[in-house]
Design a protein around this motif. Structure first.
Motif, PDB file in Angstrom:
ATOM      1  N   ILE A   1       0.837  -1.194   0.000  1.00  0.00           N
ATOM      2  CA  ILE A   1       0.000   0.000   0.000  1.00  0.00           C
ATOM      3  C   ILE A   1       0.873   1.246   0.000  1.00  0.00           C
ATOM      4  N   TRP A   2       0.471   2.227  -0.834  1.00  0.00           N
ATOM      5  CA  TRP A   2       1.164   3.519  -0.856  1.00  0.00           C
ATOM      6  C   TRP A   2       0.212   4.600  -0.386  1.00  0.00           C
ATOM      7  N   LEU A   3       0.697   5.509   0.443  1.00  0.00           N
ATOM      8  CA  LEU A   3      -0.149   6.609   0.908  1.00  0.00           C
ATOM      9  C   LEU A   3       0.512   7.948   0.633  1.00  0.00           C
ATOM     10  N   ASN A   4      -0.344   8.908   0.311  1.00  0.00           N
ATOM     11  CA  ASN A   4       0.129  10.242  -0.060  1.00  0.00           C
ATOM     12  C   ASN A   4       0.680  10.980   1.162  1.00  0.00           C
ATOM     13  N   PHE A   5       1.860  11.530   1.002  1.00  0.00           N
ATOM     14  CA  PHE A   5       2.533  12.295   2.060  1.00  0.00           C
ATOM     15  C   PHE A   5       1.625  13.404   2.620  1.00  0.00           C
ATOM     16  N   ASP A   6       0.811  14.017   1.755  1.00  0.00           N
ATOM     17  CA  ASP A   6      -0.048  15.131   2.195  1.00  0.00           C
ATOM     18  C   ASP A   6      -1.136  14.712   3.181  1.00  0.00           C
ATOM     19  N   LEU A   7      -1.336  13.404   3.334  1.00  0.00           N
ATOM     20  CA  LEU A   7      -2.370  12.954   4.277  1.00  0.00           C
ATOM     21  C   LEU A   7      -2.075  13.379   5.711  1.00  0.00           C
ATOM     22  N   ILE A   8      -0.805  13.649   6.032  1.00  0.00           N
ATOM     23  CA  ILE A   8      -0.478  14.068   7.397  1.00  0.00           C
ATOM     24  C   ILE A   8      -1.070  15.454   7.697  1.00  0.00           C
ATOM     25  N   SER A   9      -1.379  16.210   6.640  1.00  0.00           N
ATOM     26  CA  SER A   9      -1.983  17.529   6.870  1.00  0.00           C
ATOM     27  C   SER A   9      -3.494  17.415   7.092  1.00  0.00           C
ATOM     28  N   LYS A  10      -4.045  16.252   6.820  1.00  0.00           N
ATOM     29  CA  LYS A  10      -5.499  16.065   6.877  1.00  0.00           C
ATOM     30  C   LYS A  10      -5.942  15.480   8.217  1.00  0.00           C
ATOM     31  N   ALA A  11      -7.231  15.602   8.483  1.00  0.00           N
ATOM     32  CA  ALA A  11      -7.778  15.099   9.749  1.00  0.00           C
ATOM     33  C   ALA A  11      -7.529  13.596   9.885  1.00  0.00           C
ATOM     34  N   PRO A  12      -7.295  13.111  11.115  1.00  0.00           N
ATOM     35  CA  PRO A  12      -7.023  11.681  11.317  1.00  0.00           C
ATOM     36  C   PRO A  12      -8.107  10.760  10.736  1.00  0.00           C
ATOM     37  N   GLU A  13      -9.372  11.214  10.778  1.00  0.00           N
ATOM     38  CA  GLU A  13     -10.417  10.326  10.233  1.00  0.00           C
ATOM     39  C   GLU A  13     -10.341  10.219   8.710  1.00  0.00           C
ATOM     40  N   SER A  14      -9.736  11.240   8.067  1.00  0.00           N
ATOM     41  CA  SER A  14      -9.537  11.156   6.618  1.00  0.00           C
ATOM     42  C   SER A  14      -8.444  10.134   6.294  1.00  0.00           C
ATOM     43  N   LEU A  15      -7.375  10.166   7.078  1.00  0.00           N
ATOM     44  CA  LEU A  15      -6.299   9.175   6.887  1.00  0.00           C
ATOM     45  C   LEU A  15      -6.852   7.762   7.091  1.00  0.00           C
TER      46      LEU A  15
END
Ligand SMILES: [Zn+2]
Length: 230
Positions: free
Chosen positions: A176-190
């Motif tokens: 699985i690959w995840l976008n680095f920008d997800l750290i800027s998003k709310a935990p429930e979005s991640l």
């Protein structure tokens, strides 16, 4: 050849069917059987022009939702887990008790501790490294939580910068690959993206089965997805 404002790239292959893909907005990649006449391929693509336009819109929207530029100047806004912080940097030797990055939730500041605080490249390097480590830690926790519930196991995961997607899943290797920008998003979005990618280990395509699995594991996933892209 162009359809709906998109460039069409056709690759001939030893295959029986035609496959369409859009990875970047404005460019459609087509794999077509070797013996099919060009005119026939064109007529199929024209018939799929609504799908092409729809994909184009989706990709553009996703691109717009992603912050494109992060400033590293003093007082620059940094998003971390859906919250906004003001960036500043201090001299490491003057504040020996500070970690590499210190978040103050009350003052909403993110402080970098550096040997050369005015160096913007050093700020970027330190902040990105820390954000990546934070994201990896959270993903690992989410996988630990969700894999036993969903009874699937990702072979590995990685974090990288992606322009058009929040995540991807290699069906063959189960990575699985995840976008680095997800750290800027709310935990429930991640969490939504992690569950989405794990669901791909059951079902490759975004079809009925996929969405019913998502509904089962994460009933409010639509709300989370909306928040992620808005
Ligand atoms: Zn997907």
């Amino acid at each position: 050849m162009q359809i709906g404002g998109c460039k069409i790239e056709i690759t001939r292959k030893r295959i029986k069917h035609l496959y369409l893909r859009m990875k970047e907005p404005g460019c459609v990649q087509v794999s077509a059987p070797k013996h099919w006449p060009g005119g026939y391929i064109q007529s199929i693509l024209e018939a799929r022009s609504d799908w092409i336009k729809e994909q184009q819109q989706k990709l553009l929207q996703r691109q717009l939702a992603t912050p494109r530029f992060q400033s590293y100047e003093d007082h620059a806004e940094v998003f971390f887990e859906g919250q906004s912080y003001r960036l500043n940097a201090v001299l490491k030797s003057a504040f020996p008790h500070l970690g590499v990055v210190t978040l103050c939730h009350k003052k909403k500041t993110l402080t970098l501790s550096l040997s050369d605080p005015s160096n913007l490249d050093a700020r970027k390097k330190q902040l990105d490294k820390w954000l990546r480590a934070q994201l990896k830690e959270r993903i690992a926790q989410l996988l630990e939580h969700w894999q036993p519930i969903m009874e699937v196991v990702a072979s590995d995961f990685g974090v990288r910068k992606m322009k058009t997607r929040w995540g991807s899943c290699n069906i063959r290797t189960h990575k699985i690959w995840l976008n680095f920008d997800l750290i800027s998003k709310a935990p429930e979005s991640l969490e939504y993206v992690v569950v989405h990618e794990l669901t791909h280990l059951y079902e490759r395509y975004h079809n009925k089965r996929f969405y019913s699995l998502m509904d089962h594991y994460l009933p409010d996933w639509r709300k989370r997805k909306h928040r992620l892209n808005s």
